[in-house]
Enzyme design. Structure first.
Site, PDB file in Angstrom:
ATOM      1  N   ASP A   1       0.849  -1.175   0.000  1.00 13.44           N
ATOM      2  CA  ASP A   1       0.000   0.000   0.000  1.00 13.44           C
ATOM      3  C   ASP A   1       0.896   1.240   0.000  1.00 13.44           C
ATOM      4  O   ASP A   1       1.669   1.459   0.926  1.00 13.44           O
ATOM      5  CB  ASP A   1      -0.888  -0.024   1.253  1.00 13.44           C
ATOM      6  CG  ASP A   1      -1.785   1.178   1.304  1.00 13.44           C
ATOM      7  OD1 ASP A   1      -2.459   1.424   0.308  1.00 13.44           O
ATOM      8  OD2 ASP A   1      -1.778   1.863   2.332  1.00 13.44           O
TER       9      ASP A   1
ATOM     10  N   ASP B   1      -8.882  -0.321   2.022  1.00 12.16           N
ATOM     11  CA  ASP B   1      -8.914   0.154   0.639  1.00 12.16           C
ATOM     12  C   ASP B   1     -10.207  -0.267  -0.031  1.00 12.16           C
ATOM     13  O   ASP B   1     -10.864   0.540  -0.699  1.00 12.16           O
ATOM     14  CB  ASP B   1      -7.727  -0.421  -0.152  1.00 12.16           C
ATOM     15  CG  ASP B   1      -6.453   0.354   0.134  1.00 12.16           C
ATOM     16  OD1 ASP B   1      -6.467   1.175   1.061  1.00 12.16           O
ATOM     17  OD2 ASP B   1      -5.450   0.119  -0.568  1.00 12.16           O
TER      18      ASP B   1
ATOM     19  N   THR C   1      -3.148   4.975  -3.986  1.00 12.31           N
ATOM     20  CA  THR C   1      -2.081   5.753  -3.380  1.00 12.31           C
ATOM     21  C   THR C   1      -0.743   5.505  -4.063  1.00 12.31           C
ATOM     22  O   THR C   1       0.128   6.356  -4.042  1.00 12.31           O
ATOM     23  CB  THR C   1      -1.956   5.412  -1.893  1.00 12.31           C
ATOM     24  OG1 THR C   1      -1.909   3.996  -1.770  1.00 12.31           O
ATOM     25  CG2 THR C   1      -3.126   5.920  -1.119  1.00 12.31           C
ATOM     26  N   THR C   2      -0.575   4.334  -4.640  1.00  9.97           N
ATOM     27  CA  THR C   2       0.667   4.057  -5.342  1.00  9.97           C
ATOM     28  C   THR C   2       0.650   4.766  -6.691  1.00  9.97           C
ATOM     29  O   THR C   2       1.618   5.424  -7.074  1.00  9.97           O
ATOM     30  CB  THR C   2       0.832   2.549  -5.571  1.00  9.97           C
ATOM     31  OG1 THR C   2       0.493   1.874  -4.389  1.00  9.97           O
ATOM     32  CG2 THR C   2       2.227   2.205  -5.974  1.00  9.97           C
TER      33      THR C   2
END
Lengths: 527, 535
Positions: free
Chosen positions: B69, B400, B102-103
C-alpha cells in the site's frame, strides 16, 4: 546529479536482488537453526539470556528458541512470528512450520535464479498448498464416534508429540497423563483448568496426575489439617484491614482513648465480617488476598480452615473445581453458592506441604504434578507437556487424525507431484519445488536420527507410490516402517496449520522486493 | 553569498554562506528536487498492479511491516528530503480522500517530474511547463468523464460493487481471497450506507484483527466485537436478548472533584461511613437492575465487592471498555451512554439479540461478540491470518476495499482499469496538444507521455515487454476506437478490460491526476532550496 539524502541518517534501503537475497538468507538461517531439533532424535539448544543472572534454558521447542533470539533481519522476524502464532493457535509444530517455510524459500531462490518471476512462484505455491491440503484431508481419519479408538488416537498423538521432547523416556506415562487431563475438560479448550505444579526432586516418572486440586499453599496455624465433606467458600476480599473506600476519609481524633475506641470498632468490624463468613456454614475459607493474624485466629476459633493468598488463577480454578462462586460480599449467605469437596488435607510432595482437595464436585479440572531432577528439566518438561496438552485439546475439537513420521509429507508430495505433471506453464516448476520442500521434513527427521536420509526418503517415496500406504520413517529401527502399527499419529489440525502458515509466510517474503530499515530509535531522542 | 549594498555602497550580508548550510538555486535546485521526487516514485513503481511486489519496512523499534500500500510504505519510510516529504503528503491526501490508488498517484507524479526535467533542459521556463500540465490535466479529467460508465447497482444486486472491490484487492497479498473479502467489504458498506443521501460513514465499520486461524475464517459480523471478557470468570458467557446499560461512571463510591476530607473521630461515624459505603454499592447495582438491564458495559473498572455483587445479582458486566468502542456499542444497540447512575432509565438501554464470549486458540484470549443489535448500522469485519504482518496487511487492504465501495456509492461512475483509462487519456491529450499554440504545447505532450508511464509500469511488473505491450494496446485503442483496452496483467488472453472485469472508480482516477499535477506544479515552482545546518 546526485540526489540529496532521501532517507534519514542510518536508514538503509536494499533493492531488488539484494533485498531478496537478504531476506532469503535471513529466513534460511533461522530455519537451519531450528532444523536440528526436529523429530524424535532432534537435539536441544541451550539459551542463555543477556539479562541479569544469565539464566539458562534448555529446550527443543521451536517457539521457545525463536522467541529468545535477538534478530535483526526482518524476514527472519516473519518466521519467528509464524512460529509464535503456531504456538498460540495449536501449540505444536512450531519447528516444522519454520523449517517448511525456510525450505519453500530455499526452493524459491533456485527458481528465481533461473529467472522465474516471484509472482509465478507464488501462484504455483498457492496451487500446491491447496492441493496438499485436500490430499491430507482426504486421508485424515476421524474416530470421534468410537470412544475406544478415539482415546487410542489421542494417546498416540500425545506419544508422538512427546517423543521428541525430554519426556521421551516416560512418554507413555505422560501421554496417559495428558490424555486423561484433556478428556476431563470435556471439549473445552481452556487449558487453565489443568494446573501444572513443578516440584524439584524425584525423577520424571514420579510425576502424577491428581484428580482433585492441589493448591501450593499452607494451612493457617492452629486450624484443622484435615476436613472431610468440606464446604468451601472461595473469596476475593480484603481480610487485613477493611479499608473505607469513600474518598477522602481519614481518622482524626483528639485523644488516645478515641484511638482505642476506633481500633476496637475496626476489630469489631472484622469480627462481624468473619462471623458473616462463618455464618455461611462453611468449614473452609480460601481467600485471594492476605488474611491477617486476627481474622485467622477467629477462623481457627470457629474451626474453619482458612487459606490466604491463593493467587488469582488458583482462585479461579478452585472455584471451577469445587463449583462455588468467587464471593466478595457476605450479606446473603443463602444465595451464595458454596464449593464442595470430599476431603481437604495437607500432603507432602518432596519437602513441601501442599493442600490437596479431593473428591471435588466438578471433574473438569485436575492437577499434574511434575517431578524432576533440576529446574531446567522441569521447565522443559512443562513446556513439552503444555505442547501435548494444546495439541490434544485442539484434537478434541477437530478429531481428525493423520499418521506421523513423515507420512503426511509423503502423501502431500505424491498429490502435488501429480498436480505438477498436469499443470502447463512455468507454475509447474514452482509446484514441483513445493513438493521438494515438503520432502525436506522426512529428510530432516532421518538426518537428525543419523540415518541415511537419501536412501530412506526414496524408499518411502516408492512405498507411497502405491495408494493407501501407511509407510513412514521409523527412527528407532532406522527403516521404513508402518506408521499404523507403530502408533505414530499427529493431529490433522496441526499439520494443516503448519502447511498454511508456512506457505503464507513464504509468499509474504517472496513478494518483497525492497527492504527499508529505519534508523534504530535512539534512547534519548523523541522520548 | 547573498550580498546587498546599502546607500553608502557598503556591502552587507543577507544570508550567511557557511559550511554547514547548503543552498541550491536555479535550475540546479529544480533538478535536485525532481531527482528526489523521482527517487520516491521509483520505490513505489514496482508495487503497482496485480503483480506488484511488496516492500518490507523495519521501523525504528524493529517492528516489521510488509505491505504494498503506497501510503503505508511512504508513511513508514524515514524520509528526510523535503521534496520527498511532499510526495509522502501527496500519497497521504489520496489516501484520505479516496483511500485507494495511493501508489498510482505517486508513480504518476514521478513520471510528470521526469518529463518536466527534459523540458527544463531545453530551456523552457518551469512556470510554462506547470501551466501546460494544468491544461493537460483538465483535458484528461474531462476525457475520463467521457469514457466513464454509470454503474447501476442496488441493494439486491451488489455484483458490480463486488467486482470493483476485487480489482482493488487483486494487487494485495490477500488476492487469494479477493472475491470473498470484496463481498465482505461490500456487505459491510451497504449495511451502514445511507443510500438516500449517498453517504457512508466508515467510522461505523470496525475492522478488528486477531492473529491465528486462516484468512478464510475472516467474517463480517453484524454487530460489535470487543476485545474484553466478562469481569467475573463465573458470569454467564452467553446472554440472549440482552438489555445493555452503557455506563461511563465507575462502580465505586463517588469521588467529588473538590478536595475534601471526611474526618472520623467517633466510633459512630466510623460505622455510619461503613454502612454508607455498602449502601453505595448496593444502590448502584440495584439501579441497574431496576431499569431492567441484563448486561452492564462500563468504561471504568469495578471494585472487587461491586464485582461480586454484580455476579451475585446475576448481572453480567464488562469493564474497561474503550471510549470509541463504547460509542460503537451505543450506536449499534441503540442505547445511550449514561454518565451517572441516577440518569439510568429503561429507554436508555441498548438492545442486542445475542451477546457471547468466544475464546481463541490455546492462549486464554477471549473476545466479546455483540450481535443481532437493535440498530444494525454498525458492523465489524473480523480478520484472521497466519501471522501479525498478514493480519495488518489484510486490514489495510480491506480498508482500501471499503473506501472503493464507499466511493462507488457516492458516485457510481467507473472507468476501466489495467491502465486503459490512462492510455485513453494519453491519446486524447496528445490529440488536443496540437491545438494549443505556444510553449505549452510541449508541456501538454509531455503530460501525455507521463500518462503512459502507469500502464508501462503495470506491464513491466507483470513481466511483459513494456514498450511493445503499450504500443500494441495504444494502437488497438485507436484502431478499434475502444477506450477499454488495457494491459493484460494476469495473462487472461484479452486486453479488453470490460471482459476482464477490471474496474476503478472515476473519482479515484480523476483525483489521482489532479493531485499529481498539483504537487508537480508546486515542485516546479521552487527555485531555491536552503537547508539549515544540522542542529
Amino acid at each position: 546529479m546526485a540526489i540529496e539524502r532521501l532517507l534519514k541518517d542510518d536508514a538503509t534501503e536494499e533493492k531488488g536482488e539484494r533485498a531478496r537475497m537478504a531476506s532469503f538468507i535471513g529466513a534460511m538461517a533461522i530455519a537451519d537453526l531450528v532444523k536440528t531439533t526436529l523429530g524424535p532424535k532432534g537435539m536441544d539448544k541451550i539459551l542463555q539470556s543477556t539479562g541479569r543472572g544469565r539464566s539458562v534454558t534448555v529446550t527443543n521447542d521451536g517457539a521457545t528458541i525463536l522467541k529468545s533470539l535477538h534478530i535483526d533481519n526482518p524476514a527472519a522476524k516473519v518466521l519467528v512470528d509464524i512460529s509464535k502464532v503456531q504456538d498460540d493457535e495449536v501449540g505444536d509444530g512450531t519447528t516444522s512450520v519454520v523449517v517448511l517455510a525456510g525450505e519453500l524459500l530455499r526452493e524459491a531462490e533456485k527458481l528465481i535464479n533461473v529467472k522465474i518471476h516471484p509472482m509465478t512462484i507464488i501462484a504455483g505455491y498457492r496451487m500446491a498448498a491447496e492441493c496438499a491440503r485436500d490430499a491430507l484431508s482426504k486421508r485424515a481419519m476421524n474416530n470421534k464416534d468410537d470412544q475406544e479408538k478415539y482415546r487410542a488416537d489421542l494417546l498416540k498423538i500425545a506419544t508422538t508429540t512427546l517423543c521428541s521432547k525430554i519426556l521421551a523416556q516416560d512418554k507413555e506415562h505422560f501421554a496417559t497423563l495428558a490424555v486423561d487431563a484433556v478428556l476431563r475438560l470435556k471439549g473445552s479448550t481452556n487449558l487453565e483448568s489443568i494446573q501444572i505444579i513443578k516440584k524439584p526432586g524425584g525423577s520424571l516418572s514420579d510425576s502424577f496426575l491428581d484428580e482433585g486440586f492441589i493448591l501450593d499453599k499452607k494451612i493457617g496455624i492452629g486450624q484443622p489439617k484435615r476436613i472431610e465433606n468440606a464446604k468451601i467458600l472461595v473469596a476475593n476480599t480484603a481480610m487485613d484491614t477493611d479499608k473505607v473506600k469513600i474518598y477522602g476519609a481519614r481518622v482524626r481524633v483528639d485523644s488516645m482513648a478515641k484511638v482505642a475506641q476506633i481500633e476496637a470498632a475496626e476489630k469489631e468490624k472484622m469480627r462481624e465480617k468473619v462471623q458473616k463468613i462463618v455464618a455461611h456454614g462453611i468449614n473452609c475459607f480460601v481467600n485471594r488476598q492476605l488474611i491477617y493474624n486476627f481474622p485467622e485466629e477467629l477462623f481457627a476459633e470457629a474451626g474453619v480452615l482458612a487459606i490466604e493468598h491463593a493467587d488469582f488463577d488458583g482462585i479461579e480454578r478452585l472455584a471451577l473445581v469445587t463449583g462455588g462462586e468467587i464471593a466478595s460480599t457476605f450479606d446473603n449467605p443463602d444465595s451464595v453458592k458454596l464449593g464442595q469437596c470430599k476431603c481437604i488435607e495437607e500432603i507432602m510432595i518432596g519437602e513441601d506441604k501442599l493442600i490437596h482437595f479431593s473428591g471435588v464436585a466438578m471433574g473438569q479440572a485436575c492437577t499434574i504434578v511434575l517431578r524432576g531432577a533440576s529446574s531446567h528439566v522441569l521447565d522443559e518438561a512443562e513446556r513439552s507437556l503444555h505442547d501435548a496438552l494444546c495439541v490434544l485439546s485442539q484434537t478434541v475439537n477437530d478429531s481428525r487424525v493423520i499418521y506421523g513420521g513423515g507420512w503426511p509429507e509423503m502423501v502431500m508430495t505424491r498429490e502435488v507431484d501429480e498436480l505438477a505433471r498436469q499443470t502447463p506453464g512455468k507454475k509447474s516448476h514452482a509446484i514441483e519445488a513445493f513438493s521438494r520442500a515438503l520432502r525436506v521434513i522426512p529428510t530432516t527427521i532421518a538426518d537428525n536420527a543419523g540415518l541415511d536420509s537419501a536412501e530412506l526418503v526414496s524408499r518411502l517415496r516408492a512405498a507411497h507410490h502405491q495408494s493407501d500406504s501407511t509407510a513412514g520413517i521409523d527412527v528407532i529401527s532406522g527403516d521404513v516402517g508402518d506408521m499404523d502399527k507403530l502408533g505414530i499419529s499427529e493431529a490433522f489440525k496441526v499439520k494443516q496449520a503448519v502447511l498454511l502458515s508456512a506457505t503464507e509466510a513464504a509468499e509474504m517474503i517472496l513478494r518483497v522486493d525492497e527492504i527499508i530499515s529505519c534508523a534504530p530509535r535512539k534512547r534519548e531522542d523523541r522520548m | 553569498m547573498a550580498l546587498a549594498f546599502d546607500e553608502y555602497g557598503r556591502p552587507f550580508i543577507i544570508l550567511r554562506e557557511q559550511e554547514q548550510k547548503t543552498r541550491l538555486r536555479g535550475l540546479e535546485a529544480q533538478k535536485a528536487n525532481i531527482a528526489a521526487g523521482k527517487a520516491v516514485a521509483r520505490i513505489l513503481r514496482t508495487s503497482l498492479g496485480p503483480k506488484g511486489m511488496d516492500k518490507m519496512l523495519q521501523s525504528p523499534d524493529g517492528d516489521v511491516i510488509i505491505t504494498n500500500d503506497g501510503a503505508t510504505i511512504l508513511e513508514q519510510m524515514d524520509v528526510d528530503n523535503q521534496i520527498a516529504k511532499l510526495m509522502v503528503e501527496l500519497s497521504r491526501s489520496q489516501d484520505y480522500e479516496i483511500g485507494d490508488g495511493t501508489t498510482g498517484v505517486v508513480v504518476l507524479a514521478g513520471a510528470l517530474l521526469e518529463q518536466a526535467e527534459k523540458l527544463l533542459e531545453r530551456g523552457i521556463h518551469p512556470i510554462r511547463v506547470a501551466e501546460g500540465y494544468e491544461m493537460a490535466s483538465r483535458i484528461a479529467v474531462e476525457h475520463m468523464e467521457k469514457i466513464s460508465h454509470k454503474f447501476e447497482f442496488s441493494v439486491t444486486d451488489t455484483e458490480p460493487l463486488v467486482r470493483t472491490c476485487s480489482t482493488t484487492l487483486s494487487s494485495k497479498i490477500v488476492s487469494r481471497q479477493k472475491r470473498e473479502l470484496a463481498a465482505i467489504a461490500v456487505n459491510a458498506v451497504l449495511a451502514v450506507a445511507d443510500l438516500e443521501r449517498k453517504d457512508v460513514n466508515l467510522d461505523l465499520i470496525k475492522v478488528e484483527g486477531k492473529v491465528g486461524g486462516k484468512l478464510e475464517d475472516t467474517e463480517l459480523i453484524h454487530g460489535i466485537i470487543v476485545d474484553k471478557d466478562m469481569s467475573h470468570p463465573q458470569m454467564p458467557k452467553q446472554i440472549k436478548d440482552a438489555k445493555i446499560a452503557i455506563l461511563t461512571c465507575p462502580f465505586e463510591p463517588p469521588k467529588p472533584k473538590t478536595k475534601h476530607k471526611v474526618d472520623i473521630d467517633t466510633v459512630e461515624k466510623f460505622q455510619t461511613l461503613r454502612h454508607q459505603e455498602q449502601k453505595y454499592f448496593d444502590d448502584m447495582v440495584q439501579k441497574c437492575k431496576d431499569v431492567g438491564a441484563t448486561l452492564v458495559i462500563c468504561q471504568w473498572g469495578f471494585d472487587d465487592e461491586a464485582n461480586h455483587l454484580l455476579m451475585h445479582r446475576n448481572l453480567p458486566a464488562v469493564r474497561w471498555v474503550g471510549g470509541v468502542e463504547l460509542e460503537l456499542i451505543a450506536i449499534a444497540t441503540g442505547g445511550r451512554i449514561v454518565p451517572r447512575f441516577q440518569e439510568l432509565t429503561p429507554e436508555k438501554l441498548g438492545k442486542a439479540g445475542l451477546v457471547r464470549e468466544k475464546s481463541f486458540g490455546t492462549t486464554k484470549e477471549r473476545m466479546l461478540y455483540i450481535e443481532r443489535c437493535a440498530n444494525s448500522k454498525a458492523v465489524t469485519i473480523f480478520i484472521r491470518g497466519g501471522n501479525k504482518m498478514m493480519v495488518e496487511e489484510t486490514k489495510r487492504s480491506v480498508h482500501d476495499a471499503l473506501c472503493v465501495a464507499r466511493n462507488l456509492i457516492r458516485n457510481n461512475s467507473i472507468v476501466y482499469g489495467g491502465g486503459s483509462a490512462e492510455i485513453a487519456c494519453s491519446i486524447a491529450v496528445e490529440a488536443a496538444a496540437d491545438r494549443y499554440p505556444g510553449v505549452e504545447q510541449y508541456a501538454i505532450r509531455a503530460f501525455a507521455e507521463a500518462l503512459d508511464y502507469v500502464p508501462m509500469a503495470l506491464a513491466e511488473n507483470s513481466g511483459l515487454q513494456p514498450i511493445d505491450t503499450l504500443t500494441a494496446v495504444k494502437a488497438q485503442q485507436i484502431k478499434e476506437k475502444n477506450p477499454h483496452c488495457g494491459i493484460d496483467c494476469n495473462d487472461v488472453g484479452t486486453t479488453d478490460m470490460r471482459e476482464q472485469n477490471v474496474f476503478e472508480t472515476l473519482i479515484g482516477k480523476q483525483q489521482q491526476i489532479l493531485l499529481a499535477t498539483q504537487v508537480v506544479k508546486m515542485i516546479l515552482k521552487i527555485d531555491d532550496v536552503i537547508t539549515p545546518s544540522e542542529f
